[in-house]
Design a protein around this motif. Structure first.
Motif, PDB file in Angstrom:
ATOM      1  N   PHE A 119       0.832  -1.194   0.000  1.00  0.00           N
ATOM      2  CA  PHE A 119       0.000   0.000   0.000  1.00  0.00           C
ATOM      3  C   PHE A 119       0.872   1.251   0.000  1.00  0.00           C
ATOM      4  O   PHE A 119       1.912   1.296   0.660  1.00  0.00           O
ATOM      5  CB  PHE A 119      -0.911   0.033   1.231  1.00  0.00           C
ATOM      6  CG  PHE A 119      -1.862  -1.122   1.296  1.00  0.00           C
ATOM      7  CD1 PHE A 119      -2.896  -1.241   0.377  1.00  0.00           C
ATOM      8  CD2 PHE A 119      -1.734  -2.093   2.273  1.00  0.00           C
ATOM      9  CE1 PHE A 119      -3.777  -2.300   0.434  1.00  0.00           C
ATOM     10  CE2 PHE A 119      -2.605  -3.161   2.344  1.00  0.00           C
ATOM     11  CZ  PHE A 119      -3.634  -3.272   1.414  1.00  0.00           C
TER      12      PHE A 119
ATOM     13  N   ALA B 161      -7.928   0.987  -6.081  1.00  0.00           N
ATOM     14  CA  ALA B 161      -6.652   1.341  -5.452  1.00  0.00           C
ATOM     15  C   ALA B 161      -5.500   1.198  -6.436  1.00  0.00           C
ATOM     16  O   ALA B 161      -4.581   2.031  -6.464  1.00  0.00           O
ATOM     17  CB  ALA B 161      -6.412   0.463  -4.217  1.00  0.00           C
TER      18      ALA B 161
ATOM     19  N   SER C 220      -2.491   3.442  -5.283  1.00  0.00           N
ATOM     20  CA  SER C 220      -2.355   3.337  -3.837  1.00  0.00           C
ATOM     21  C   SER C 220      -2.059   1.902  -3.401  1.00  0.00           C
ATOM     22  O   SER C 220      -1.897   1.628  -2.220  1.00  0.00           O
ATOM     23  CB  SER C 220      -3.585   3.880  -3.115  1.00  0.00           C
ATOM     24  OG  SER C 220      -4.735   3.173  -3.468  1.00  0.00           O
TER      25      SER C 220
END
Length: 149
Positions: free
Chosen positions: A29, A90, A95
């Motif tokens: 992440f 994401a 991300s």
């Protein structure tokens, strides 16, 4: 077994991944936008997910778990698709990054396995632990991460 022990099972698996593969993360992440101030590292993001997202999902996933076999399969697939959709967003927003051959396809399979194991753990914890060891061994063989130091 209650949902709390299943939640602990999920969090333990996540923490094992985080600690054993700290230097060989297949997904990682990265904070974007305001996240830089709230959750500036992979470790903090993962921890927040484990302690805030997993409990909520666990309550809904297990609390509304269907009784018929085919509905159960559909329920597991639905949750895998929800998690996959979030990961795709994401991924597009940069991300989350994949490394060492991990792909969105692997993530979807991983989500199917995860939600299947959560369902099994609810009723047969020892079977879920055995299946988890089998899953982990398979992934370890496929991706061949170095042993932790």
């Amino acid at each position: 077994m209650n949902g709390f022990s299943t939640l602990l099972f999920w969090i333990i698996g996540d923490l094992l991944y985080a600690s054993l593969l700290h230097d060989f993360r297949v997904w990682e992440f990265h904070p974007v936008w305001v996240d830089h101030f709230i959750l500036p590292t992979h470790t903090l993001i993962s921890t927040a997910i484990a302690f805030f997202i997993y409990p909520s999902v666990n309550v809904v996933f297990l609390g509304r778990f269907p009784s018929s076999f085919f509905h159960r399969i559909g329920w597991i697939i639905l949750w895998a698709v929800i998690f996959e959709s979030i990961e795709i967003i994401a991924y597009v927003n940069k991300s989350i990054f994949h490394h060492y051959g991990w792909t969105l396809g692997w993530s979807f399979l991983f989500n199917i396995i995860t939600f299947s194991l959560l369902a099994v753990h609810k009723w047969k914890p020892w079977v879920a632990w055995l299946l988890s060891l089998l899953s982990i061994s398979s992934l370890w063989f496929i991706f061949q991460p170095p042993l932790p130091k």
